[in-house]
Design a protein around this motif. Structure first.
Motif, short mmCIF file in Angstrom:
data_model
loop_
_atom_site.label_atom_id
_atom_site.label_comp_id
_atom_site.label_asym_id
_atom_site.label_seq_id
_atom_site.Cartn_x
_atom_site.Cartn_y
_atom_site.Cartn_z
N VAL A 53 0.84 -1.20 0.00
CA VAL A 53 0.00 0.00 0.00
C VAL A 53 0.87 1.25 0.00
O VAL A 53 0.59 2.22 -0.71
CB VAL A 53 -0.95 -0.01 1.21
N ALA A 54 1.96 1.23 0.77
CA ALA A 54 2.87 2.38 0.84
C ALA A 54 3.55 2.66 -0.49
O ALA A 54 4.02 3.78 -0.72
CB ALA A 54 3.91 2.16 1.94
N ALA A 55 3.59 1.66 -1.38
CA ALA A 55 4.17 1.89 -2.71
C ALA A 55 3.40 2.95 -3.48
O ALA A 55 3.92 3.55 -4.41
CB ALA A 55 4.21 0.59 -3.50
N GLY A 56 2.14 3.20 -3.08
CA GLY A 56 1.37 4.26 -3.71
C GLY A 56 1.91 5.65 -3.45
O GLY A 56 1.52 6.61 -4.10
N ALA A 102 6.17 14.18 0.70
CA ALA A 102 5.29 13.82 1.82
C ALA A 102 6.12 13.22 2.95
O ALA A 102 6.93 12.33 2.75
CB ALA A 102 4.23 12.82 1.35
N GLY A 103 5.95 13.70 4.13
CA GLY A 103 6.68 13.19 5.28
C GLY A 103 6.19 11.81 5.70
O GLY A 103 5.13 11.35 5.29
N ARG A 104 6.99 11.17 6.53
CA ARG A 104 6.65 9.82 6.97
C ARG A 104 5.29 9.78 7.66
O ARG A 104 4.51 8.85 7.46
CB ARG A 104 7.75 9.32 7.93
N GLN A 105 5.00 10.80 8.45
CA GLN A 105 3.73 10.82 9.16
C GLN A 105 2.56 10.88 8.19
O GLN A 105 1.54 10.19 8.38
CB GLN A 105 3.69 12.00 10.12
N SER A 106 2.69 11.70 7.15
CA SER A 106 1.62 11.82 6.16
C SER A 106 1.43 10.52 5.39
O SER A 106 0.29 10.10 5.13
CB SER A 106 1.94 12.95 5.17
N VAL A 107 2.54 9.87 5.03
CA VAL A 107 2.46 8.60 4.31
C VAL A 107 1.82 7.53 5.18
O VAL A 107 0.93 6.79 4.74
CB VAL A 107 3.85 8.15 3.83
N ASP A 108 2.26 7.44 6.43
CA ASP A 108 1.68 6.45 7.34
C ASP A 108 0.18 6.66 7.52
O ASP A 108 -0.60 5.70 7.56
CB ASP A 108 2.37 6.52 8.71
N ALA A 109 -0.23 7.93 7.61
CA ALA A 109 -1.66 8.23 7.75
C ALA A 109 -2.43 7.84 6.49
O ALA A 109 -3.55 7.31 6.57
CB ALA A 109 -1.84 9.71 8.06
N ALA A 157 -3.69 1.94 -4.67
CA ALA A 157 -4.14 3.01 -5.57
C ALA A 157 -4.78 4.15 -4.79
O ALA A 157 -4.58 5.33 -5.11
CB ALA A 157 -5.12 2.43 -6.60
N LEU A 158 -5.54 3.82 -3.75
CA LEU A 158 -6.16 4.87 -2.94
C LEU A 158 -5.12 5.68 -2.19
O LEU A 158 -5.25 6.91 -2.06
CB LEU A 158 -7.14 4.24 -1.94
N CYS A 159 -4.07 5.03 -1.71
CA CYS A 159 -2.98 5.75 -1.05
C CYS A 159 -2.37 6.77 -2.01
O CYS A 159 -2.10 7.92 -1.63
CB CYS A 159 -1.93 4.76 -0.56
N GLN A 160 -2.17 6.36 -3.25
CA GLN A 160 -1.63 7.26 -4.27
C GLN A 160 -2.52 8.48 -4.44
O GLN A 160 -2.04 9.63 -4.52
CB GLN A 160 -1.51 6.50 -5.59
N LEU A 161 -3.84 8.28 -4.49
CA LEU A 161 -4.76 9.38 -4.71
C LEU A 161 -4.95 10.24 -3.47
O LEU A 161 -5.13 11.46 -3.57
CB LEU A 161 -6.11 8.83 -5.18
N LEU A 162 -4.90 9.62 -2.30
CA LEU A 162 -5.05 10.39 -1.06
C LEU A 162 -3.92 11.39 -0.88
O LEU A 162 -4.10 12.46 -0.29
CB LEU A 162 -5.10 9.45 0.14
N LEU A 163 -2.74 11.05 -1.37
CA LEU A 163 -1.58 11.94 -1.24
C LEU A 163 -1.46 12.94 -2.39
O LEU A 163 -0.56 13.78 -2.38
CB LEU A 163 -0.29 11.11 -1.15
N SER A 164 -2.36 12.83 -3.35
CA SER A 164 -2.29 13.72 -4.51
C SER A 164 -2.84 15.10 -4.18
O SER A 164 -3.88 15.22 -3.53
CB SER A 164 -3.08 13.14 -5.67
N PRO A 165 -2.17 16.16 -4.65
CA PRO A 165 -2.68 17.52 -4.43
C PRO A 165 -3.65 17.99 -5.52
O PRO A 165 -4.13 19.11 -5.47
CB PRO A 165 -1.39 18.36 -4.47
N ARG A 166 -3.93 17.12 -6.49
CA ARG A 166 -4.74 17.54 -7.63
C ARG A 166 -6.20 17.76 -7.24
O ARG A 166 -6.74 17.07 -6.39
CB ARG A 166 -4.66 16.49 -8.74
N PRO A 167 -6.86 18.71 -7.92
CA PRO A 167 -8.27 18.96 -7.62
C PRO A 167 -9.19 17.87 -8.17
O PRO A 167 -10.34 17.76 -7.74
CB PRO A 167 -8.55 20.30 -8.32
#
Length: 266
Positions: free
Chosen positions: A96-99, A106-113, A148-158
């Motif tokens: 999941v973290a591969a996303g 993104a910091g470790r805390q943001s990725v873990d969240a 895939a959701l992890c990838q999108l959750l970290l995305s800044p896109r609108p």
């Protein structure tokens, strides 16, 4: 929006897709249906940018897909392929973290969240510490959705888009229904445009907002679920008679194929 205009594709002298138009909007689930060889997976590969069309264009948030580099494209859309690789020795949370690999800022805390939230949203939290080699195909599929959701959750896109190629192929009956319900809910709640290639007519009937029907690489219709999922239209696409079941007390319908019987000619 994710828009396709006049998409055509041929390989080895065979026409895979011909003059396909579609629009995927944030917040909706679009199901792509059709018989084997209809061009469903080919279409997903074009929309994801993995393949290039022979003709036509694809616009993502108004920008041509061909002008986007891989890293930029990955910030707009996430893809779960039909047979994704699952590295040996990894645990669920590592997949999941591969996303997050394209979000070095993104910091470790943001990725873990994001990993924890993606696992929760995909109903895969119980798989976080388990080795991938010890999981069933259906469990790995749920983790790929979480990745895939992890990838999108970290995305800044609108705008964000989730493209799924047969996400229920390895799921049992109940889990397949639950997964599609979850994808539709995620699309609505997070404002993600979701497109899922599926084979099960009843999963599309129950959960999709809109449906694209493909047959021999051509669009046999694209529109609202209720408009597209009509017995006569589906019989013409699949070339088989269908029994339509209706619940006596609920607005539920289901289709069952009737082998050996061909639909009446128009």
């Amino acid at each position: 929006m994710l828009e396709a205009r006049g998409l055509s594709l041929s390989k080895g002298g065979r026409i895979l897709l011909a003059d396909i138009d579609l629009t995927l909007r944030p917040g909706e689930l679009l199901a792509v249906l059709g018989p084997n060889g209809a061009g469903k997976s080919s279409l997903l590969k074009l929309l994801s940018g993995l393949w290039q069309p022979d003709q036509g264009s694809i616009l993502l948030a108004g920008q041509p897909l061909t002008r986007m580099r891989s890293a930029e494209l990955a910030s707009w859309r996430a893809v779960v392929e039909q047979h994704p690789m699952t590295p040996d020795g990894w645990r669920g949370a590592e997949l999941v973290a591969a996303g997050a690999y394209l979000r070095p800022e993104a910091g470790r805390q943001s990725v873990d969240a994001a990993v924890a939230e993606a696992l929760r949203l995909s109903d895969a939290a119980g798989l976080a510490d388990r080795y991938l080699t010890r999981l069933s195909g259906g469990e790995r599929q749920r983790l790929q959705l979480a990745r895939a959701l992890c990838q999108l959750l970290l995305s800044p896109r609108p705008e964000r888009y989730l493209l799924l190629d047969e996400p229920t192929a390895a799921q049992d009956f109940a889990m397949a229904d639950s997964l599609m319900a979850r994808v539709r809910a995620l699309a609505s709640e997070l404002g993600i445009g979701a497109l899922a290639v599926v084979h099960d007519l009843n999963l599309a009937l129950r959960h999709a907002d809109r449906v694209l029907l493909l047959n021999d690489g051509r669009a046999a219709g694209c529109g609202d679920n209720r408009e597209m999922m009509q017995r006569e239209r589906l019989e013409a696409v699949y070339g088989v008679r269908l029994a339509e079941l209706v619940h006596p007390e609920q607005p539920w319908r289901a289709f069952i194929p009737m082998p050996g019987q061909t639909p009446p000619q128009a």
